[in-house]
Write a protein that holds these residues in place. Structure first.
Motif, PDB file in Angstrom:
ATOM      1  N   MET A 131       0.850  -1.174   0.000  1.00  8.67           N
ATOM      2  CA  MET A 131       0.000   0.000   0.000  1.00  8.67           C
ATOM      3  C   MET A 131       0.898   1.240   0.000  1.00  8.67           C
ATOM      4  O   MET A 131       1.790   1.371   0.831  1.00  8.67           O
ATOM      5  CB  MET A 131      -0.884  -0.029   1.251  1.00  8.67           C
ATOM      6  CG  MET A 131      -1.913   1.069   1.282  1.00  8.67           C
ATOM      7  SD  MET A 131      -2.942   0.980   2.745  1.00  8.67           S
ATOM      8  CE  MET A 131      -4.281  -0.006   2.132  1.00  8.67           C
ATOM      9  N   PRO A 132       0.674   2.149  -0.924  1.00  7.07           N
ATOM     10  CA  PRO A 132       1.513   3.351  -0.997  1.00  7.07           C
ATOM     11  C   PRO A 132       1.395   4.207   0.264  1.00  7.07           C
ATOM     12  O   PRO A 132       0.414   4.150   1.001  1.00  7.07           O
ATOM     13  CB  PRO A 132       0.967   4.111  -2.203  1.00  7.07           C
ATOM     14  CG  PRO A 132       0.143   3.139  -2.965  1.00  7.07           C
ATOM     15  CD  PRO A 132      -0.286   2.089  -2.012  1.00  7.07           C
ATOM     16  N   VAL A 133       2.369   5.005   0.461  1.00 11.22           N
ATOM     17  CA  VAL A 133       2.439   5.845   1.655  1.00 11.22           C
ATOM     18  C   VAL A 133       1.298   6.867   1.675  1.00 11.22           C
ATOM     19  O   VAL A 133       0.705   7.120   2.726  1.00 11.22           O
ATOM     20  CB  VAL A 133       3.810   6.558   1.729  1.00 11.22           C
ATOM     21  CG1 VAL A 133       3.855   7.527   2.891  1.00 11.22           C
ATOM     22  CG2 VAL A 133       4.926   5.546   1.828  1.00 11.22           C
ATOM     23  N   MET A 134       0.965   7.413   0.522  1.00  5.04           N
ATOM     24  CA  MET A 134      -0.096   8.417   0.471  1.00  5.04           C
ATOM     25  C   MET A 134      -1.450   7.824   0.866  1.00  5.04           C
ATOM     26  O   MET A 134      -2.259   8.503   1.507  1.00  5.04           O
ATOM     27  CB  MET A 134      -0.184   9.035  -0.934  1.00  5.04           C
ATOM     28  CG  MET A 134       0.987   9.948  -1.275  1.00  5.04           C
ATOM     29  SD  MET A 134       1.231  11.292  -0.098  1.00  5.04           S
ATOM     30  CE  MET A 134      -0.202  12.271  -0.420  1.00  5.04           C
ATOM     31  N   GLU A 135      -1.694   6.586   0.493  1.00  9.78           N
ATOM     32  CA  GLU A 135      -2.945   5.936   0.869  1.00  9.78           C
ATOM     33  C   GLU A 135      -3.016   5.744   2.386  1.00  9.78           C
ATOM     34  O   GLU A 135      -4.051   5.975   2.996  1.00  9.78           O
ATOM     35  CB  GLU A 135      -3.092   4.588   0.158  1.00  9.78           C
ATOM     36  CG  GLU A 135      -3.374   4.709  -1.322  1.00  9.78           C
ATOM     37  CD  GLU A 135      -4.720   5.373  -1.586  1.00  9.78           C
ATOM     38  OE1 GLU A 135      -5.685   5.098  -0.848  1.00  9.78           O
ATOM     39  OE2 GLU A 135      -4.776   6.179  -2.526  1.00  9.78           O
ATOM     40  N   LYS A 136      -1.909   5.341   2.981  1.00  3.52           N
ATOM     41  CA  LYS A 136      -1.870   5.182   4.437  1.00  3.52           C
ATOM     42  C   LYS A 136      -2.074   6.530   5.130  1.00  3.52           C
ATOM     43  O   LYS A 136      -2.769   6.616   6.140  1.00  3.52           O
ATOM     44  CB  LYS A 136      -0.545   4.570   4.877  1.00  3.52           C
ATOM     45  CG  LYS A 136      -0.422   3.104   4.559  1.00  3.52           C
ATOM     46  CD  LYS A 136       0.856   2.538   5.159  1.00  3.52           C
ATOM     47  CE  LYS A 136       0.947   1.045   4.866  1.00  3.52           C
ATOM     48  NZ  LYS A 136       2.122   0.448   5.498  1.00  3.52           N
ATOM     49  N   LEU A 137      -1.471   7.572   4.564  1.00  7.27           N
ATOM     50  CA  LEU A 137      -1.617   8.906   5.138  1.00  7.27           C
ATOM     51  C   LEU A 137      -3.071   9.372   5.055  1.00  7.27           C
ATOM     52  O   LEU A 137      -3.611   9.933   6.011  1.00  7.27           O
ATOM     53  CB  LEU A 137      -0.695   9.883   4.413  1.00  7.27           C
ATOM     54  CG  LEU A 137      -0.645  11.308   4.963  1.00  7.27           C
ATOM     55  CD1 LEU A 137      -0.170  11.309   6.404  1.00  7.27           C
ATOM     56  CD2 LEU A 137       0.247  12.169   4.109  1.00  7.27           C
ATOM     57  N   LYS A 138      -3.711   9.139   3.917  1.00  4.82           N
ATOM     58  CA  LYS A 138      -5.117   9.515   3.758  1.00  4.82           C
ATOM     59  C   LYS A 138      -5.993   8.753   4.752  1.00  4.82           C
ATOM     60  O   LYS A 138      -6.903   9.327   5.354  1.00  4.82           O
ATOM     61  CB  LYS A 138      -5.589   9.244   2.333  1.00  4.82           C
ATOM     62  CG  LYS A 138      -5.052  10.218   1.316  1.00  4.82           C
ATOM     63  CD  LYS A 138      -5.547   9.875  -0.082  1.00  4.82           C
ATOM     64  CE  LYS A 138      -4.908  10.757  -1.130  1.00  4.82           C
ATOM     65  NZ  LYS A 138      -5.337  10.398  -2.486  1.00  4.82           N
ATOM     66  N   MET A 139      -5.729   7.470   4.938  1.00  2.06           N
ATOM     67  CA  MET A 139      -6.506   6.684   5.893  1.00  2.06           C
ATOM     68  C   MET A 139      -6.310   7.206   7.312  1.00  2.06           C
ATOM     69  O   MET A 139      -7.258   7.295   8.084  1.00  2.06           O
ATOM     70  CB  MET A 139      -6.112   5.204   5.814  1.00  2.06           C
ATOM     71  CG  MET A 139      -6.664   4.487   4.602  1.00  2.06           C
ATOM     72  SD  MET A 139      -6.163   2.759   4.470  1.00  2.06           S
ATOM     73  CE  MET A 139      -6.383   2.140   6.106  1.00  2.06           C
ATOM     74  N   PHE A 140      -5.081   7.557   7.633  1.00  2.00           N
ATOM     75  CA  PHE A 140      -4.784   8.089   8.967  1.00  2.00           C
ATOM     76  C   PHE A 140      -5.541   9.391   9.213  1.00  2.00           C
ATOM     77  O   PHE A 140      -6.112   9.597  10.283  1.00  2.00           O
ATOM     78  CB  PHE A 140      -3.270   8.301   9.106  1.00  2.00           C
ATOM     79  CG  PHE A 140      -2.869   8.930  10.409  1.00  2.00           C
ATOM     80  CD1 PHE A 140      -2.975   8.224  11.591  1.00  2.00           C
ATOM     81  CD2 PHE A 140      -2.375  10.217  10.447  1.00  2.00           C
ATOM     82  CE1 PHE A 140      -2.603   8.799  12.798  1.00  2.00           C
ATOM     83  CE2 PHE A 140      -2.003  10.803  11.645  1.00  2.00           C
ATOM     84  CZ  PHE A 140      -2.118  10.081  12.825  1.00  2.00           C
ATOM     85  N   VAL A 141      -5.565  10.285   8.215  1.00  5.26           N
ATOM     86  CA  VAL A 141      -6.247  11.566   8.361  1.00  5.26           C
ATOM     87  C   VAL A 141      -7.747  11.360   8.517  1.00  5.26           C
ATOM     88  O   VAL A 141      -8.396  12.043   9.309  1.00  5.26           O
ATOM     89  CB  VAL A 141      -5.927  12.494   7.164  1.00  5.26           C
ATOM     90  CG1 VAL A 141      -6.807  13.726   7.173  1.00  5.26           C
ATOM     91  CG2 VAL A 141      -4.466  12.897   7.191  1.00  5.26           C
ATOM     92  N   VAL A 142      -8.318  10.391   7.782  1.00  6.31           N
ATOM     93  CA  VAL A 142      -9.757  10.129   7.879  1.00  6.31           C
ATOM     94  C   VAL A 142     -10.104   9.486   9.216  1.00  6.31           C
ATOM     95  O   VAL A 142     -11.101   9.848   9.849  1.00  6.31           O
ATOM     96  CB  VAL A 142     -10.221   9.244   6.698  1.00  6.31           C
ATOM     97  CG1 VAL A 142     -11.640   8.749   6.911  1.00  6.31           C
ATOM     98  CG2 VAL A 142     -10.112  10.015   5.394  1.00  6.31           C
ATOM     99  N   GLN A 143      -9.279   8.562   9.679  1.00  8.56           N
ATOM    100  CA  GLN A 143      -9.578   7.850  10.916  1.00  8.56           C
ATOM    101  C   GLN A 143      -9.274   8.685  12.163  1.00  8.56           C
ATOM    102  O   GLN A 143      -9.976   8.589  13.163  1.00  8.56           O
ATOM    103  CB  GLN A 143      -8.795   6.537  10.979  1.00  8.56           C
ATOM    104  CG  GLN A 143      -9.260   5.525   9.966  1.00  8.56           C
ATOM    105  CD  GLN A 143      -8.376   4.281   9.961  1.00  8.56           C
ATOM    106  OE1 GLN A 143      -7.338   4.249  10.612  1.00  8.56           O
ATOM    107  NE2 GLN A 143      -8.792   3.272   9.205  1.00  8.56           N
ATOM    108  N   GLU A 144      -8.225   9.468  12.124  1.00  6.44           N
ATOM    109  CA  GLU A 144      -7.786  10.254  13.293  1.00  6.44           C
ATOM    110  C   GLU A 144      -7.532  11.714  12.891  1.00  6.44           C
ATOM    111  O   GLU A 144      -6.389  12.175  12.841  1.00  6.44           O
ATOM    112  CB  GLU A 144      -6.496   9.661  13.874  1.00  6.44           C
ATOM    113  CG  GLU A 144      -6.605   8.227  14.325  1.00  6.44           C
ATOM    114  CD  GLU A 144      -7.412   8.087  15.598  1.00  6.44           C
ATOM    115  OE1 GLU A 144      -7.592   9.086  16.311  1.00  6.44           O
ATOM    116  OE2 GLU A 144      -7.873   6.964  15.874  1.00  6.44           O
TER     117      GLU A 144
END
Length: 65
Positions: A1-14
């Motif tokens: 999973m690309p880093v940007m996708e993880k970052l987007k998920m983090f921003v949405v979740q927290e």
């Protein structure tokens, strides 16, 4: 999973934690950039301090001779 996708998920979740991290990053970055800029303007030269008797006279309103 690309880093940007993880970052987007983090921003949405927290979102609060992500905003806190962004503010902290900005707070750490700002002094590292602004201080050298101010030093390059040489605006941080020390102004000579007035004599203590002049300060006291200004605060009390009394003219000392």
């Amino acid at each position: 999973m690309p880093v940007m996708e993880k970052l987007k998920m983090f921003v949405v979740q927290e979102p609060v934690v992500a905003a806190s991290c962004a503010i902290a990053g900005f707070g750490l970055f700002l002094p590292a950039v602004v201080r050298p800029i101010l030093d390059s303007f040489e605006s941080s030269k020390q102004v000579p301090q007035p004599a203590l008797k002049d300060v006291v006279a200004g605060v009390t309103g009394k003219k000392q001779g």
